[in-house]
Design an enzyme around this catalytic site. Structure first.
Site, PDB file in Angstrom:
ATOM      1  N   GLY A 207       0.739  -1.275   0.107  1.00 19.86           N
ATOM      2  CA  GLY A 207       0.117   0.127  -0.284  1.00 19.86           C
ATOM      3  C   GLY A 207       0.865   1.264  -0.195  1.00 19.86           C
ATOM      4  O   GLY A 207       1.601   0.806  -0.636  1.00 19.86           O
ATOM      5  N   ASN A 208       0.435   2.313   0.098  1.00 17.75           N
ATOM      6  CA  ASN A 208       0.583   3.618   0.139  1.00 17.75           C
ATOM      7  C   ASN A 208       0.253   4.845   1.264  1.00 17.75           C
ATOM      8  O   ASN A 208      -0.785   4.053   2.096  1.00 17.75           O
ATOM      9  CB  ASN A 208       0.889   4.526  -0.851  1.00 17.75           C
ATOM     10  CG  ASN A 208      -0.282   4.492  -1.479  1.00 17.75           C
ATOM     11  OD1 ASN A 208      -1.387   5.256  -0.672  1.00 17.75           O
ATOM     12  ND2 ASN A 208      -0.646   4.115  -2.704  1.00 17.75           N
ATOM     13  N   ARG A 209       0.739   5.913   1.741  1.00 17.74           N
ATOM     14  CA  ARG A 209       0.399   6.661   3.028  1.00 17.74           C
ATOM     15  C   ARG A 209      -0.697   7.834   2.352  1.00 17.74           C
ATOM     16  O   ARG A 209      -1.001   8.201   3.561  1.00 17.74           O
ATOM     17  CB  ARG A 209       1.478   7.421   3.186  1.00 17.74           C
ATOM     18  CG  ARG A 209       2.630   7.115   3.697  1.00 17.74           C
ATOM     19  CD  ARG A 209       4.045   7.149   4.126  1.00 17.74           C
ATOM     20  NE  ARG A 209       5.088   6.637   4.643  1.00 17.74           N
ATOM     21  CZ  ARG A 209       6.198   6.737   4.402  1.00 17.74           C
ATOM     22  NH1 ARG A 209       6.546   6.929   2.766  1.00 17.74           N
ATOM     23  NH2 ARG A 209       7.281   5.898   4.561  1.00 17.74           N
ATOM     24  N   SER A 210      -1.459   7.325   1.034  1.00 19.00           N
ATOM     25  CA  SER A 210      -2.570   8.176   0.953  1.00 19.00           C
ATOM     26  C   SER A 210      -3.914   8.033   2.125  1.00 19.00           C
ATOM     27  O   SER A 210      -4.493   6.536   1.973  1.00 19.00           O
ATOM     28  CB  SER A 210      -2.921   8.373  -0.293  1.00 19.00           C
ATOM     29  OG  SER A 210      -4.208   8.768  -0.839  1.00 19.00           O
ATOM     30  N   ALA A 275      -3.650   7.350  -5.227  1.00 15.79           N
ATOM     31  CA  ALA A 275      -2.578   6.683  -5.161  1.00 15.79           C
ATOM     32  C   ALA A 275      -2.806   5.585  -5.658  1.00 15.79           C
ATOM     33  O   ALA A 275      -3.072   4.458  -5.093  1.00 15.79           O
ATOM     34  CB  ALA A 275      -1.931   7.223  -3.873  1.00 15.79           C
TER      35      ALA A 275
END
Length: 398
Positions: A207-210, A275
């Site tokens: 995943g990512n930090r969005s 994102a």
């Protein structure tokens, strides 16, 4: 435009300027607004609830519960077209910013789905203190509207900033709000927001930090300007219940891709703020991957490209906006993405700018089309959303 028929909550906190609440209520009633007044306990030391009840023609609420009765703060928050807090003391600003719910005024604020306006009043040094400035900025970052203080002689005898704005100026702000443009009426926007999660096994994912804050701000701002919005939202703890916004929850890039392609033919405009993971694991382990001796290799494969596919299918009457998060060669990389994917406009931001990009309530952007680059200062994401929406073309004929 008058305020006739508008439902306004006035929240009054404990300031010497509370006497101006009577003038505000009179002005609202004179214009045909329906008014409900909330007061903090300390506000009643400065002006009588009976005075404001008489002027507003409704009982004043000073507590969530009064004796045997229960004042439904949720219902009141849903009732209003706007919530005005005037005067807002330094204490009240701090409680609103932190969500410290110890009064009916704050309880209704936390329940309100309508626009919130706050008009501070305090002494000059209190107004200029870093703690107050931080609370004001935080409230603005939540999408609330500041009615700025006036300068002049204060109750302390000092001269400076901190006076409550004059009642007529406050009413002007409300008039301007209700007279705001509905320039996106009749438009249907497709907006993607948040991250995507790509499974590794039953308990892990890439995943990512969005957080989805920017996309949600765009959806709410577009709906406020008259648009119908389909918000395709990746996995995040945030959401929206704004009228005019339909939330379509998804988890993976492929789910977001499928939802976007399904809804794109009905859209007039698309804003791809999510994102989205460029890659996903080639295979998902059916059981939790156990740690073993040595290194672990993971094979990734490409996810479908939402922007490129929507750009390929874009009709002449559709307008497509993309986002580019870059850490180096930002303008060059963003322009390349604009051309490759058939976008009409691209929003460039960088995680290297303090207070911008993922996880913040603020953002700093550059808007890039085929002719120019427009740069903006750091500001609340709701304000950034309006800057982006301002670049959508006027209504077009297919």
């Amino acid at each position: 435009m008058s305020l006739a028929g508008k439902k306004i909550i006035l929240g009054v906190s404990g300031s010497i300027a509370a006497y101006k609440a009577a003038l505000i209520v009179r002005g609202l009633i004179r214009e045909g607004a329906e008014v409900r007044v909330l007061m903090t306990p300390s506000a009643t030391d400065f002006i009588s609830p009976l005075t404001l009840a008489t002027l507003s023609r409704h009982a004043v609420v000073t507590s969530v519960h009064s004796g045997e009765s229960w004042n439904n703060h949720v219902e009141l928050g849903l009732w209003a077209d706007a919530y005005l807090i005037a005067p807002a003391t330094a204490t009240t600003l701090a409680k609103l910013a932190q969500g410290l719910c110890d009064s009916a005024l704050v309880a209704v604020y936390l329940s309100a789905r309508c626009p919130v306006f706050f008009a501070p009043a305090m002494d000059v040094d209190m107004w200029l203190h870093p703690a107050t400035r931080q609370n004001v900025e935080k409230l603005q970052s939540y999408g609330n509207h500041l009615i700025d203080v006036d300068s002049g002689e204060l109750a302390s005898g000092l001269v400076g900033q901190g006076r409550l704005a004059e009642p007529e100026a406050i009413l002007d702000v409300l008039r301007a709000h209700f007279n705001r443009r509905q320039d996106l009426a009749g438009r249907r926007l497709l907006i993607t927001a948040g991250p995507t999660h790509e499974d590794l096994d039953p308990v892990r994912y890439l995943g990512n930090r969005s957080t989805g804050k920017m996309g949600i701000a765009l959806a709410e701002a577009a709906a406020a300007r008259g648009a119908t919005v389909d918000l395709i939202l990746g996995p995040t703890h945030l959401s929206t219940s704004a009228p005019g916004v339909t939330v379509i929850p998804v988890r993976t890039a492929r789910e977001m891709h499928e939802s976007a392609l399904d809804r794109w033919p009905m859209a007039t405009d698309g804003i791809l703020c999510a994102a989205v993971a460029d890659y996903r694991p080639e295979s998902v382990a059916p059981e939790k991957i156990k740690k073993t001796e040595g290194d672990f290799a993971l094979t990734l494969i490409r996810n479908p490209d939402i922007a490129a596919d929507l750009g390929r299918d874009k009709r002449p009457d559709q307008f497509l906006v993309g986002f580019a998060l870059e850490t180096e060669n930002g303008i060059e990389n963003a322009r390349g993405k604009l051309e490759r994917k058939g976008l009409d406009l691209i929003v460039l931001n960088s995680p290297r700018v303090p207070g911008a990009a993922f996880g913040h309530d603020t953002n700093q952007i550059q808007l890039i089309d085929r002719n120019k680059v427009t740069s903006f200062e750091l500001k609340a994401k709701r304000e950034v959303a309006d800057d982006i929406l301002d670049r959508l073309p006027p209504n077009r004929t297919p």
